[in-house]
Design a protein around this motif. Sequence first.
Motif, PDB file in Angstrom:
ATOM      1  N   SER A 258       0.838  -1.198   0.000  1.00 61.17           N
ATOM      2  CA  SER A 258       0.000   0.000   0.000  1.00 61.17           C
ATOM      3  C   SER A 258       0.874   1.250   0.000  1.00 61.17           C
ATOM      4  O   SER A 258       0.571   2.234  -0.682  1.00 61.17           O
ATOM      5  CB  SER A 258      -0.925   0.004   1.218  1.00 61.17           C
ATOM      6  N   VAL A 259       1.957   1.225   0.760  1.00 60.72           N
ATOM      7  CA  VAL A 259       2.908   2.335   0.752  1.00 60.72           C
ATOM      8  C   VAL A 259       3.473   2.535  -0.655  1.00 60.72           C
ATOM      9  O   VAL A 259       3.590   3.667  -1.153  1.00 60.72           O
ATOM     10  CB  VAL A 259       4.039   2.099   1.776  1.00 60.72           C
ATOM     11  N   ILE A 260       3.794   1.437  -1.343  1.00 64.28           N
ATOM     12  CA  ILE A 260       4.325   1.551  -2.700  1.00 64.28           C
ATOM     13  C   ILE A 260       3.268   2.102  -3.650  1.00 64.28           C
ATOM     14  O   ILE A 260       3.571   2.931  -4.522  1.00 64.28           O
ATOM     15  CB  ILE A 260       4.851   0.177  -3.171  1.00 64.28           C
ATOM     16  N   ALA A 261       2.023   1.685  -3.493  1.00 67.32           N
ATOM     17  CA  ALA A 261       0.942   2.237  -4.316  1.00 67.32           C
ATOM     18  C   ALA A 261       0.769   3.727  -4.045  1.00 67.32           C
ATOM     19  O   ALA A 261       0.550   4.523  -4.976  1.00 67.32           O
ATOM     20  CB  ALA A 261      -0.356   1.484  -4.041  1.00 67.32           C
ATOM     21  N   LEU A 262       0.875   4.128  -2.780  1.00 64.85           N
ATOM     22  CA  LEU A 262       0.761   5.542  -2.430  1.00 64.85           C
ATOM     23  C   LEU A 262       1.929   6.352  -2.987  1.00 64.85           C
ATOM     24  O   LEU A 262       1.757   7.487  -3.437  1.00 64.85           O
ATOM     25  CB  LEU A 262       0.670   5.693  -0.910  1.00 64.85           C
ATOM     26  N   LEU A 263       3.132   5.781  -2.974  1.00 65.38           N
ATOM     27  CA  LEU A 263       4.289   6.454  -3.572  1.00 65.38           C
ATOM     28  C   LEU A 263       4.077   6.654  -5.069  1.00 65.38           C
ATOM     29  O   LEU A 263       4.402   7.713  -5.618  1.00 65.38           O
ATOM     30  CB  LEU A 263       5.558   5.639  -3.323  1.00 65.38           C
ATOM     31  N   ALA A 264       3.536   5.634  -5.741  1.00 63.82           N
ATOM     32  CA  ALA A 264       3.258   5.759  -7.176  1.00 63.82           C
ATOM     33  C   ALA A 264       2.236   6.862  -7.430  1.00 63.82           C
ATOM     34  O   ALA A 264       2.370   7.654  -8.364  1.00 63.82           O
ATOM     35  CB  ALA A 264       2.750   4.421  -7.715  1.00 63.82           C
ATOM     36  N   LEU A 265       1.232   6.926  -6.561  1.00 64.89           N
ATOM     37  CA  LEU A 265       0.189   7.939  -6.702  1.00 64.89           C
ATOM     38  C   LEU A 265       0.743   9.341  -6.451  1.00 64.89           C
ATOM     39  O   LEU A 265       0.411  10.303  -7.150  1.00 64.89           O
ATOM     40  CB  LEU A 265      -0.944   7.624  -5.729  1.00 64.89           C
ATOM     41  N   GLU A 266       1.626   9.443  -5.468  1.00 60.11           N
ATOM     42  CA  GLU A 266       2.168  10.743  -5.086  1.00 60.11           C
ATOM     43  C   GLU A 266       3.195  11.270  -6.081  1.00 60.11           C
ATOM     44  O   GLU A 266       3.222  12.464  -6.392  1.00 60.11           O
ATOM     45  CB  GLU A 266       2.797  10.650  -3.692  1.00 60.11           C
ATOM     46  N   HIS A 267       4.034  10.357  -6.614  1.00 59.50           N
ATOM     47  CA  HIS A 267       5.153  10.802  -7.444  1.00 59.50           C
ATOM     48  C   HIS A 267       4.999  10.454  -8.920  1.00 59.50           C
ATOM     49  O   HIS A 267       5.808  10.899  -9.743  1.00 59.50           O
ATOM     50  CB  HIS A 267       6.457  10.207  -6.923  1.00 59.50           C
ATOM     51  N   GLY A 268       4.012   9.636  -9.260  1.00 60.98           N
ATOM     52  CA  GLY A 268       3.824   9.271 -10.659  1.00 60.98           C
ATOM     53  C   GLY A 268       4.889   8.347 -11.208  1.00 60.98           C
ATOM     54  O   GLY A 268       5.107   8.295 -12.415  1.00 60.98           O
ATOM     55  N   GLU A 269       5.573   7.591 -10.332  1.00 60.84           N
ATOM     56  CA  GLU A 269       6.589   6.629 -10.762  1.00 60.84           C
ATOM     57  C   GLU A 269       6.051   5.224 -10.521  1.00 60.84           C
ATOM     58  O   GLU A 269       5.828   4.824  -9.372  1.00 60.84           O
ATOM     59  CB  GLU A 269       7.893   6.850 -10.005  1.00 60.84           C
ATOM     60  N   LEU A 270       5.835   4.476 -11.599  1.00 64.53           N
ATOM     61  CA  LEU A 270       5.185   3.174 -11.518  1.00 64.53           C
ATOM     62  C   LEU A 270       6.218   2.068 -11.687  1.00 64.53           C
ATOM     63  O   LEU A 270       6.790   1.909 -12.772  1.00 64.53           O
ATOM     64  CB  LEU A 270       4.113   3.043 -12.605  1.00 64.53           C
ATOM     65  N   PRO A 271       6.503   1.296 -10.645  1.00 63.38           N
ATOM     66  CA  PRO A 271       7.498   0.226 -10.780  1.00 63.38           C
ATOM     67  C   PRO A 271       6.979  -0.912 -11.638  1.00 63.38           C
ATOM     68  O   PRO A 271       5.777  -1.139 -11.754  1.00 63.38           O
ATOM     69  CB  PRO A 271       7.722  -0.230  -9.332  1.00 63.38           C
ATOM     70  N   GLY A 272       7.916  -1.621 -12.252  1.00 64.32           N
ATOM     71  CA  GLY A 272       7.558  -2.816 -13.012  1.00 64.32           C
ATOM     72  C   GLY A 272       7.633  -4.038 -12.119  1.00 64.32           C
ATOM     73  O   GLY A 272       7.124  -4.041 -10.997  1.00 64.32           O
ATOM     74  N   THR A 273       8.306  -5.093 -12.600  1.00 68.68           N
ATOM     75  CA  THR A 273       8.460  -6.346 -11.848  1.00 68.68           C
ATOM     76  C   THR A 273       9.916  -6.768 -11.947  1.00 68.68           C
ATOM     77  O   THR A 273      10.437  -6.925 -13.056  1.00 68.68           O
ATOM     78  CB  THR A 273       7.540  -7.444 -12.408  1.00 68.68           C
ATOM     79  N   LEU A 274      10.588  -6.937 -10.823  1.00 75.31           N
ATOM     80  CA  LEU A 274      12.027  -7.188 -10.800  1.00 75.31           C
ATOM     81  C   LEU A 274      12.327  -8.684 -10.941  1.00 75.31           C
ATOM     82  O   LEU A 274      11.576  -9.525 -10.444  1.00 75.31           O
ATOM     83  CB  LEU A 274      12.605  -6.651  -9.489  1.00 75.31           C
ATOM     84  N   HIS A 275      13.464  -8.996 -11.586  1.00 73.47           N
ATOM     85  CA  HIS A 275      14.011 -10.340 -11.785  1.00 73.47           C
ATOM     86  C   HIS A 275      13.274 -11.147 -12.844  1.00 73.47           C
ATOM     87  O   HIS A 275      13.758 -12.198 -13.254  1.00 73.47           O
ATOM     88  CB  HIS A 275      14.023 -11.164 -10.479  1.00 73.47           C
ATOM     89  N   SER A 276      12.109 -10.715 -13.268  1.00 70.03           N
ATOM     90  CA  SER A 276      11.327 -11.476 -14.233  1.00 70.03           C
ATOM     91  C   SER A 276      11.691 -11.021 -15.644  1.00 70.03           C
ATOM     92  O   SER A 276      11.869  -9.834 -15.902  1.00 70.03           O
ATOM     93  CB  SER A 276       9.835 -11.277 -13.979  1.00 70.03           C
ATOM     94  N   ALA A 277      11.787 -12.002 -16.578  1.00 68.55           N
ATOM     95  CA  ALA A 277      12.236 -11.685 -17.929  1.00 68.55           C
ATOM     96  C   ALA A 277      11.265 -12.151 -19.000  1.00 68.55           C
ATOM     97  O   ALA A 277      10.998 -11.430 -19.950  1.00 68.55           O
ATOM     98  CB  ALA A 277      13.613 -12.317 -18.174  1.00 68.55           C
ATOM     99  N   ARG A 278      10.727 -13.355 -18.853  1.00 65.45           N
ATOM    100  CA  ARG A 278       9.844 -13.905 -19.885  1.00 65.45           C
ATOM    101  C   ARG A 278       8.469 -14.135 -19.283  1.00 65.45           C
ATOM    102  O   ARG A 278       8.297 -14.982 -18.408  1.00 65.45           O
ATOM    103  CB  ARG A 278      10.417 -15.209 -20.429  1.00 65.45           C
ATOM    104  N   ALA A 279       7.501 -13.390 -19.758  1.00 59.47           N
ATOM    105  CA  ALA A 279       6.166 -13.457 -19.168  1.00 59.47           C
ATOM    106  C   ALA A 279       5.512 -14.799 -19.408  1.00 59.47           C
ATOM    107  O   ALA A 279       5.625 -15.382 -20.495  1.00 59.47           O
ATOM    108  CB  ALA A 279       5.295 -12.346 -19.753  1.00 59.47           C
ATOM    109  N   ASP A 280       4.838 -15.281 -18.390  1.00 60.92           N
ATOM    110  CA  ASP A 280       3.988 -16.457 -18.532  1.00 60.92           C
ATOM    111  C   ASP A 280       2.943 -16.145 -19.602  1.00 60.92           C
ATOM    112  O   ASP A 280       2.319 -15.082 -19.576  1.00 60.92           O
ATOM    113  CB  ASP A 280       3.311 -16.733 -17.185  1.00 60.92           C
ATOM    114  N   PRO A 281       2.747 -17.043 -20.566  1.00 60.80           N
ATOM    115  CA  PRO A 281       1.733 -16.791 -21.598  1.00 60.80           C
ATOM    116  C   PRO A 281       0.339 -16.534 -21.031  1.00 60.80           C
ATOM    117  O   PRO A 281      -0.500 -15.919 -21.699  1.00 60.80           O
ATOM    118  CB  PRO A 281       1.750 -18.082 -22.426  1.00 60.80           C
ATOM    119  N   ALA A 282       0.104 -16.969 -19.788  1.00 61.06           N
ATOM    120  CA  ALA A 282      -1.206 -16.738 -19.172  1.00 61.06           C
ATOM    121  C   ALA A 282      -1.399 -15.279 -18.755  1.00 61.06           C
ATOM    122  O   ALA A 282      -2.521 -14.855 -18.482  1.00 61.06           O
ATOM    123  CB  ALA A 282      -1.371 -17.646 -17.951  1.00 61.06           C
ATOM    124  N   CYS A 283      -0.310 -14.506 -18.718  1.00 60.13           N
ATOM    125  CA  CYS A 283      -0.405 -13.113 -18.277  1.00 60.13           C
ATOM    126  C   CYS A 283      -0.967 -12.225 -19.380  1.00 60.13           C
ATOM    127  O   CYS A 283      -0.643 -12.398 -20.560  1.00 60.13           O
ATOM    128  CB  CYS A 283       0.969 -12.584 -17.870  1.00 60.13           C
TER     129      CYS A 283
END
Length: 403
Positions: free
Chosen positions: A342-367
């Motif tokens: 929730s803190v990270i969501a609030l930081l994104a809302l406050e600063h407009g910086e949206l994190p991605g997903t770390l360490h992941s490279a090849r998306a599951d086809p189900a995504c």
Amino acid sequence: MPPLAIRAYTATTALGRGREAQATALRERRSGLRRNDFAALAAGEAPLDCWIGRVDGLEHVQLPADLAPWDSRNNRLAWLALQHDGVEAAIAAMINRYGAARVAVVVGTSTSSIGASEEAYARLERGTDGTGQIPVDLARPLVHTPHSLGDFVRAATGLQGPCVTVATACSSSAKVFAQAARLIGAGLADAALVGGVDTLCGSVLFGFNALQLVAAEPCRPFDAERSGLSLGEAGGFAVLERATTDDNGLCLRGYGESSDAHHMSTPHPDGLGARLAMRDALARAGIAAAEVGYLNLHGTATPANDAVEAAAVAALFPDTLHAGSTKGWTGHTLGAAGIVESVIALLALEHGELPGTLHSARADPACGPQIRFDNAQARGLRYAMNNSFGFGGNNCSLVFGRA
């Protein structure tokens, strides 16, 4: 629901202490995970071969003398987290405005201070009659209860309103926002300190390993080759009160909860509980799914959980949503995951910086296209969400925005 203003918010994780440490690490794509160097006393074994999100310095934190009866790793982290980002000042302002008896304490945890209980049993002192006695330094009932965290936070802050410890596994400290909203809505409190703390211990590490859910490498949420989670520890808090007509700051706009009770540790295969929680949160906020700009996913990196959540998100949100899991940064902090993310969501809302997903490279086809692996994006937001899903189908989604 009437919006609840967020007067202060903070998190302490493996990334560091306070909001700025979280924001900087997210921006730099710098993980807090390390090879497991946490030897659990109760296990009597070498550390598990895995990666963890450990908070540095907890072993050396000293509680004030009047709080010493609550001393444990978990309560030390709670004390440490309370010191940052103006939380103490916001609590003082609430007490001054409403009185200590009108400010609730609602905190979430999965294991509370069970690490202290493990140590007590590992160090049992055998009497002449063969029975075991808990060592004197750990013969403190205050730390050996599920409510140890709530009791400690109330004592540490001087708050005297309703005090609740929520334990719904990994959704615990997301559900505290919903509980606080109900307490304030019912007139039982005028403001609330919400949060959550969970720390590493043998029961957590070896328990999740027994479920075959712990990865040997850093977790890779939503990756096609993901193999399990990385466990972490964290603490965080937020101070809430009713928003006024003059407010234009951050606030809680809606919450959604569900309990599908499909299985003790496996999510409903069709994501029933996840969908119900997300839809209820949007409905309570009075917004459409397309209005959400960022969604912090539960994203544990376990094969079943990620696939179910991805399908639920794809069924509800448009392709334009930016969604990602931040557990590659912090690890899965269990009962503290709700407040941290929730803190990270609030930081994104406050600063407009949206994190991605770390360490992941090849998306599951189900995504679906909503789940992003790329670097942080800069984008103005109206609303941000957080998903936290716990064992037993205990699910919670939160919507944050501006008043």
